[in-house]
Design a protein around this motif. Structure first.
Motif, short mmCIF file in Angstrom:
data_model
loop_
_atom_site.label_atom_id
_atom_site.label_comp_id
_atom_site.label_asym_id
_atom_site.label_seq_id
_atom_site.Cartn_x
_atom_site.Cartn_y
_atom_site.Cartn_z
N VAL A 34 -35.21 -25.69 -9.44
CA VAL A 34 -36.20 -24.78 -10.02
C VAL A 34 -37.62 -25.29 -9.76
CG1 VAL A 34 -37.08 -23.80 -12.18
CG2 VAL A 34 -34.62 -23.90 -11.77
N LEU A 35 -37.82 -26.60 -9.89
CA LEU A 35 -39.15 -27.17 -9.65
C LEU A 35 -39.60 -26.95 -8.21
CD1 LEU A 35 -38.88 -30.54 -11.64
CD2 LEU A 35 -40.16 -28.48 -12.28
N ILE A 36 -38.69 -27.14 -7.25
CA ILE A 36 -39.05 -26.93 -5.85
C ILE A 36 -39.35 -25.45 -5.59
CG2 ILE A 36 -38.19 -27.04 -3.48
CD1 ILE A 36 -36.65 -29.52 -4.22
N CYS A 37 -38.58 -24.55 -6.20
CA CYS A 37 -38.81 -23.11 -6.03
C CYS A 37 -40.16 -22.69 -6.61
CB CYS A 37 -37.70 -22.31 -6.69
SG CYS A 37 -36.13 -22.34 -5.79
N MET A 38 -40.58 -23.33 -7.68
CA MET A 38 -41.84 -22.96 -8.32
C MET A 38 -43.06 -23.59 -7.63
SD MET A 38 -41.29 -20.81 -10.71
CE MET A 38 -40.01 -20.11 -9.62
N ILE A 58 -40.74 -13.14 -10.98
CA ILE A 58 -39.86 -12.07 -11.49
C ILE A 58 -38.60 -11.95 -10.63
CG2 ILE A 58 -39.66 -9.57 -11.85
CD1 ILE A 58 -42.62 -9.56 -12.61
N PHE A 59 -38.78 -12.00 -9.32
CA PHE A 59 -37.63 -11.92 -8.41
C PHE A 59 -36.69 -13.11 -8.61
CE2 PHE A 59 -35.73 -12.57 -4.12
CZ PHE A 59 -35.02 -11.38 -4.06
N PHE A 60 -37.24 -14.29 -8.83
CA PHE A 60 -36.43 -15.49 -9.05
C PHE A 60 -35.63 -15.37 -10.34
CE2 PHE A 60 -35.96 -19.85 -10.70
CZ PHE A 60 -35.24 -20.41 -9.64
#
Length: 233
Positions: A34-38, A58-60
Motif C-alpha cells: 500500500v505504501l509503494i502504491c501511494m 478511489i480506483f485503488f
C-alpha cells in the motif's frame, strides 16, 4: 509546486515496476504494498494534479473492495477469472500511476536534456522523449473525442445499452487521430532540432535538486527493504 528531474522520476519508475511486477509483495507484505502504491499518488498531489491523485486513490480502494468480496465468494470459474484480473491490475497499478505522473509533469525538452546529462545515446533518448509526448497527445485526443461524443448527446448509458457505439464513436476515431499524431510528432521533432548525433540547446536547464536526491534515496530505500524482505521471507 515541486519539480522533480526526469532522471529521478525514471529511476523511481524502474524500481516500482520491478518490485510490483516481479515480486509477490501483495501477499508477503500488504502494508508495504500500500505504501509503494501511494508513493506515486503522493507525487501527483505534490505536483498540483489533485484530481488525478484523487482518482487514483478511489480506483485503488475500489480494486481492494472488489478483491475482498470476490475472495469471500470465490466459488465459480467466472469469479475466479475476475479475481485473477483484479490481481493483475493491482500489480500494474503503481507503475501506471507513476507513468501517468511522468507524462503529466515532463516535457520533451526536459526529458532529452536530463538524458543527455547522463550521456544517454541519442538512439535511446529521442525515442523515449517522443514516446512520453505521444502518450500525452493520446490523452488530449481522447478527451477531445469524449467531449465531441457528449455534444452529440451520446451518453454513457447509451454505451451500456449498445457497446458497439463505444467502438464506433470512441475507439475508431482515436485510432485514426493517433495515426496522424505519430506523423505530426515526427515533423515537430524535426522542427525542434531533434536529430541523432547533433548538439541541441535547451531553454530549461536540467539539474538535480534536494527533491531529486530525496527521490533517489527513497527509491534505494524501497529496493533495500524489498530485497531484505525477500531474503527473510
Amino acid at each position: 509546486m515541486t519539480r522533480i528531474d526526469f532522471r529521478a522520476k525514471l529511476f523511481l519508475m524502474l524500481v516500482i515496476s520491478f518490485i510490483m511486477t516481479i515480486g509477490n509483495i501483495q501477499s508477503l507484505n500488504p502494508i508495504y504494498y500500500v505504501l509503494i502504491c501511494m508513493l506515486p499518488t503522493f507525487l501527483l498531489f505534490l505536483s498540483g494534479h489533485i484530481k488525478s491523485g484523487i482518482k487514483a486513490i478511489i480506483f485503488f480502494i475500489i480494486l481492494n473492495i472488489i478483491e475482498i468480496n470476490i475472495g469471500e465468494l470465490n466459488d465459480s470459474i467466472i469469479l475466479s477469472l475476475i479475481h485473477i484480473v483484479i490481481i493483475i491490475i493491482k500489480r500494474v497499478f503503481a507503475p501506471m500511476v507513476m507513468g501517468n505522473y511522468i507524462i503529466l509533469t515532463t516535457s520533451v525538452g526536459e526529458a532529452i536534456c536530463s538524458l543527455k546529462k547522463v550521456k544517454c545515446p541519442d538512439q535511446i533518448a529521442i525515442p523515449v522523449a517522443v514516446m512520453v509526448r505521444y502518450f500525452y497527445a493520446t490523452r488530449i485526443e481522447y478527451r477531445q473525442i469524449k467531449q465531441a461524443v457528449y455534444l452529440r448527446d451520446i451518453s454513457f448509458k447509451k454505451f451500456l445499452k449498445n457497446p458497439i457505439l463505444l467502438i464506433e464513436y470512441r475507439i475508431i476515431p482515436l485510432l485514426m487521430t493517433l495515426s496522424n499524431s505519430a506523423d505530426e510528432l515526427t515533423v515537430a521533432s524535426l522542427t525542434k532540432g531533434l536529430a541523432v548525433n547533433r548538439n541541441r540547446s535547451n531553454i530549461r536547464e536540467a539539474k538535480l535538486t534536494f527533491a531529486d536526491y530525496l527521490i533517489f534515496f527513497v527509491s534505494i530505500l524501497v529496493s533495500f527493504f524489498y530485497i531484505r524482505g525477500r531474503k527473510y521471507a
